[in-house]
Write a protein that holds these residues in place. Structure first.
Motif, PDB file in Angstrom:
ATOM      1  N   ARG A  44       0.834  -1.209   0.000  1.00 38.11           N
ATOM      2  CA  ARG A  44       0.000   0.000   0.000  1.00 38.11           C
ATOM      3  C   ARG A  44       0.872   1.264   0.000  1.00 38.11           C
ATOM      4  O   ARG A  44       1.868   1.336  -0.669  1.00 38.11           O
ATOM      5  CB  ARG A  44      -0.922  -0.020   1.229  1.00 38.11           C
ATOM      6  CG  ARG A  44      -1.902  -1.199   1.245  1.00 38.11           C
ATOM      7  CD  ARG A  44      -3.050  -1.008   0.280  1.00 38.11           C
ATOM      8  NE  ARG A  44      -3.923  -2.163   0.239  1.00 38.11           N
ATOM      9  CZ  ARG A  44      -4.900  -2.411   1.120  1.00 38.11           C
ATOM     10  NH1 ARG A  44      -5.102  -1.591   2.125  1.00 38.11           N
ATOM     11  NH2 ARG A  44      -5.666  -3.481   0.992  1.00 38.11           N
ATOM     12  N   GLY A 159     -11.203  -1.667   7.497  1.00 39.55           N
ATOM     13  CA  GLY A 159     -11.220  -1.422   6.067  1.00 39.55           C
ATOM     14  C   GLY A 159     -12.608  -1.269   5.475  1.00 39.55           C
ATOM     15  O   GLY A 159     -13.634  -1.376   6.160  1.00 39.55           O
ATOM     16  N   PHE A 160     -12.635  -1.041   4.181  1.00 36.63           N
ATOM     17  CA  PHE A 160     -13.877  -0.723   3.480  1.00 36.63           C
ATOM     18  C   PHE A 160     -14.876  -1.879   3.515  1.00 36.63           C
ATOM     19  O   PHE A 160     -16.086  -1.660   3.580  1.00 36.63           O
ATOM     20  CB  PHE A 160     -13.553  -0.357   2.027  1.00 36.63           C
ATOM     21  CG  PHE A 160     -14.740   0.109   1.241  1.00 36.63           C
ATOM     22  CD1 PHE A 160     -15.257   1.376   1.432  1.00 36.63           C
ATOM     23  CD2 PHE A 160     -15.342  -0.714   0.297  1.00 36.63           C
ATOM     24  CE1 PHE A 160     -16.355   1.816   0.698  1.00 36.63           C
ATOM     25  CE2 PHE A 160     -16.436  -0.282  -0.438  1.00 36.63           C
ATOM     26  CZ  PHE A 160     -16.937   0.985  -0.231  1.00 36.63           C
ATOM     27  N   GLY A 284     -10.217   5.259   9.654  1.00 34.97           N
ATOM     28  CA  GLY A 284      -9.578   4.855   8.411  1.00 34.97           C
ATOM     29  C   GLY A 284     -10.561   4.414   7.344  1.00 34.97           C
ATOM     30  O   GLY A 284     -11.656   4.969   7.203  1.00 34.97           O
ATOM     31  N   ASP A 285     -10.154   3.391   6.572  1.00 42.36           N
ATOM     32  CA  ASP A 285     -10.941   2.953   5.423  1.00 42.36           C
ATOM     33  C   ASP A 285     -12.320   2.433   5.785  1.00 42.36           C
ATOM     34  O   ASP A 285     -13.179   2.312   4.908  1.00 42.36           O
ATOM     35  CB  ASP A 285     -10.189   1.861   4.656  1.00 42.36           C
ATOM     36  CG  ASP A 285      -8.975   2.395   3.918  1.00 42.36           C
ATOM     37  OD1 ASP A 285      -8.725   3.614   3.988  1.00 42.36           O
ATOM     38  OD2 ASP A 285      -8.267   1.602   3.270  1.00 42.36           O
ATOM     39  N   HIS A 288     -13.896   5.946   5.329  1.00 43.51           N
ATOM     40  CA  HIS A 288     -13.638   6.772   4.150  1.00 43.51           C
ATOM     41  C   HIS A 288     -12.543   6.167   3.285  1.00 43.51           C
ATOM     42  O   HIS A 288     -11.643   5.477   3.772  1.00 43.51           O
ATOM     43  CB  HIS A 288     -13.258   8.198   4.547  1.00 43.51           C
ATOM     44  CG  HIS A 288     -12.256   8.263   5.670  1.00 43.51           C
ATOM     45  ND1 HIS A 288     -10.934   7.936   5.525  1.00 43.51           N
ATOM     46  CD2 HIS A 288     -12.404   8.595   6.979  1.00 43.51           C
ATOM     47  CE1 HIS A 288     -10.301   8.072   6.674  1.00 43.51           C
ATOM     48  NE2 HIS A 288     -11.173   8.462   7.585  1.00 43.51           N
ATOM     49  N   ILE A 289     -12.629   6.449   2.003  1.00 39.20           N
ATOM     50  CA  ILE A 289     -11.624   6.035   1.028  1.00 39.20           C
ATOM     51  C   ILE A 289     -11.236   7.272   0.223  1.00 39.20           C
ATOM     52  O   ILE A 289     -12.098   8.082  -0.141  1.00 39.20           O
ATOM     53  CB  ILE A 289     -12.169   4.962   0.063  1.00 39.20           C
ATOM     54  CG1 ILE A 289     -12.576   3.701   0.819  1.00 39.20           C
ATOM     55  CG2 ILE A 289     -11.141   4.630  -1.015  1.00 39.20           C
ATOM     56  CD1 ILE A 289     -11.445   2.859   1.326  1.00 39.20           C
ATOM     57  N   GLY A 297      -4.385   8.134   2.111  1.00 44.31           N
ATOM     58  CA  GLY A 297      -5.116   7.042   2.761  1.00 44.31           C
ATOM     59  C   GLY A 297      -4.603   6.686   4.138  1.00 44.31           C
ATOM     60  O   GLY A 297      -5.326   6.781   5.135  1.00 44.31           O
ATOM     61  N   ALA A 301      -6.053   7.901   7.963  1.00 43.85           N
ATOM     62  CA  ALA A 301      -6.335   6.929   9.022  1.00 43.85           C
ATOM     63  C   ALA A 301      -5.578   7.289  10.292  1.00 43.85           C
ATOM     64  O   ALA A 301      -6.105   7.167  11.407  1.00 43.85           O
ATOM     65  CB  ALA A 301      -5.958   5.524   8.561  1.00 43.85           C
TER      66      ALA A 301
END
Length: 389
Positions: A44, A159-160, A284-285, A288-289, A297, A301
């Motif tokens: 990442r 995460g998302f 964090g993800d 939001h992204i 990113g 976070a």
């Protein structure tokens, strides 16, 4: 098991939050559905803002970051004919540091046991319960054995696609989303970078980025249609395309090599608001992204974690319920500014399929303005190096 805070997700956000809470004497447990090796395999981000660096310094976990990280005083925007250098050090007095997310995660993992931070890996089928109450709990399976953690606060750093945001009723929040019509095809290779600073290129054939992870490891990207497949891109084809899009100066200094990793990542802008519901907070993800164009990113976070750690510490050590209540508004104020910057830089540096001559003329005019305006460069530098928290 009982604890004060149950953190879902042992990526950099979850680990960073866990370390900050333990440093303040707040009990917490981290659940991660994957293995440590899998977490470390995710390639990442690599550009760290001051907020991320300062949190590692605060924890005393920055020794390797200081030894191996690459301080950068600026970066470049390329328009096919020139490099427009944004001198962030001169314009803001600050720097960014190139240090891979994998390395930062490794540093946080390595320190967990010594600092009494409990991380439970391979926690399957994680589910959240009673998040609207003052006594939420989390269930999961470890092997074939059901487990339960009772806590006061749950924090989603998963995460998302994780379960925490899904535990919030649709009626209790709002989603804001922009899905982009392309993805980034990236290659990681053990070759020296073509430039000592990042290059973001807007070429008639599409976007390209020249980045790095170390003096001997480079990370390059081009944008491709969402329908594209990695299998269609041999290493040679990708290097050839990078040389065209980055321009002759960068191409002359480019060293080619076999891919260590090659993948396509779709781009989106996404925000879920609010970032707190009852006894559940999102970081964090999970909340939001941002498209990776602005290198926000991981850093966004980290700023969430900064706010969340301060709120949770006040809550548990000073019985300050207002700190928890204010978390979402405080975090979102910075989230939206970072979303704006990432969106605007993405729009500036990419050729969108529906864009016509007018949109292209606007890109040219904007790049001309940036090239000649200290005010425009200062605005970009302030956002790139990281807004205050």
């Amino acid at each position: 098991m009982k604890t004060q805070v149950c953190i879902i997700g042992a990526g950099p956000a979850g680990l960073l939050l866990g370390h900050l809470l333990r440093a303040e004497g707040v009990d917490c447990v981290i659940l991660e559905r994957r293995t440590p090796d899998y977490v470390l395999s995710r390639i990442r981000a690599g550009v760290l803002e001051n907020i991320t660096v300062s949190l590692m310094e605060r924890l005393g976990l920055d020794a390797r970051l200081k030894a191996e990280g690459l301080p950068h005083d600026g970066f470049n925007l390329a328009d096919g004919e020139r490099l427009i250098r944004i001198d962030i050090k001169a314009l803001t007095g600050q720097q960014v540091v190139v240090y891979g997310q994998t390395e930062l995660t490794q540093d946080l993992m390595d320190a967990a046991e010594a600092r009494d931070l409990q991380v439970i890996y391979e926690a399957a089928d994680t589910a959240l319960h009673d998040v609207e109450s003052d006594a939420p709990y989390v269930t999961y399976n470890k092997g074939d054995t059901p487990q339960r953690i009772d806590c006061r606060i749950i924090v989603g750093c998963d995460g998302f696609y994780g379960p925490t945001r899904q535990a919030i009723p649709a009626s209790a929040g709002q989603e804001y989303e922009r899905v982009y019509p392309f993805g980034w095809l990236g290659i990681l290779a053990d070759v020296p970078p073509c430039n000592h600073e990042l290059i973001y290129a807007n070429h008639e054939r599409g976007f390209a980025l020249a980045s790095m992870r170390s003096p001997t490891r480079s990370r390059y990207y081009i944008d491709v249609p969402l329908t594209e497949r990695v299998e269609n891109w041999s290493d040679d084809r990708l290097w050839d395309e990078l040389a065209i899009r980055l321009g002759p100066e960068a191409a002359a200094n480019m060293t080619r090599g076999p891919a260590l990793e090659k993948s396509i990542a779709p781009l989106r802008s996404y925000v879920f608001a609010p970032m707190r519901h009852g006894s559940l907070m999102l970081c964090g993800d999970a909340a939001h992204i941002v498209p990776p164009t602005g290198a926000k990113g991981l850093n966004l976070a980290a700023s969430d974690v900064h706010y969340a750690a301060a709120a949770l510490t006040s809550f548990f050590k000073a019985n300050d319920a207002d700190a928890i209540a204010a978390y979402s508004d405080t975090a979102l104020a910075r989230v939206w500014k970072c979303e704006r910057f990432s969106w605007s830089l993405t729009k500036l540096m990419h050729r969108f399929p529906d864009d016509g001559p007018f949109e292209r003329a606007m890109q040219v005019a904007e790049l001309d303005y940036i090239a000649t305006s200290v005010a425009a460069q200062t605005s970009i530098a302030e956002n790139y190096v990281g807004l205050p928290v």
